[in-house]
Design an enzyme around this catalytic site. Sequence first.
Site, PDB file in Angstrom:
ATOM      1  N   SER A 137      -6.056  10.325   6.955  1.00  0.00           N
ATOM      2  CA  SER A 137      -6.824   9.742   8.055  1.00  0.00           C
ATOM      3  C   SER A 137      -6.225   8.383   8.371  1.00  0.00           C
ATOM      4  CB  SER A 137      -8.294   9.578   7.653  1.00  0.00           C
ATOM      5  OG  SER A 137      -8.986   8.783   8.601  1.00  0.00           O
ATOM      6  N   TYR A 150     -15.576   6.789   1.739  1.00  0.00           N
ATOM      7  CA  TYR A 150     -14.599   7.642   2.416  1.00  0.00           C
ATOM      8  C   TYR A 150     -13.243   6.940   2.521  1.00  0.00           C
ATOM      9  CZ  TYR A 150     -12.329  10.418   6.054  1.00  0.00           C
ATOM     10  OH  TYR A 150     -11.430  11.179   6.773  1.00  0.00           O
TER      11      TYR A 150
END
Length: 235
Positions: A137, A150
């Site tokens: 990501s 996260y």
Amino acid sequence: MNDLTDKVAIVTGASRGIGRAVSLLLAMQGAKVVSVARSTDELDELAHKTNGLAIPADVADEADVQNVVDEAIRHYGHVDILVCNAGVGSFNLLENNAADEWNRIFDVNVKGTFLFCKFLVPHFKAQKSGHIVGITSDVARRTFEHGTVYGASKFAQDALLGSLRKEVRPHGIKVSTIYPGLVDTYFNESKPGNPDSEKTHLKPADVAQAVRYVLEAPAHVVVDELMLHPLTQEW
């Protein structure tokens, strides 16, 4: 360009979103796809569309991962490509994250990548070739509010892949990392197709094309890292 015809590719998190798009695109390019996820119904449907192999598995379970690798090699004789796509996330203030949530996110995002690489790298070394593609990501390169857990998992996954890249390059093995921005998927309990996401989010197919791009690079070319953003997304 590298030809993907008859290349054997394991794709994790394949039942929906990015993983499904990657599986379908690789199959269209002639690859033999081994789709991995926990959802058996969606996997079976995907295997029918890709004419490939579907293996239900928990990417954080060592025995499950070993079985996927063993079954793929038994069925096809070898594996050429690993796409580590499985991922989960939640976004809360640090103090509102339970320890179980930390474990869940790190199990899927980091341990899953570790286990598949652990069991496939010896196979790749033996055949002196292989390509690992990690889909992380853009938050592996930045921090943001409510992203403590996260984001930490994606930084860890990125470090794992970056270090592995240096370890395996002398053995003829490539490691590429793709950093997508926002993607219109089921991620974090959202549902794809929201009109508000049309201009701000990537599509799963965009990420799949990025995977294809790095896999089809000429043999002497290594695409180490590839960042993806929609034109409207700030970074």
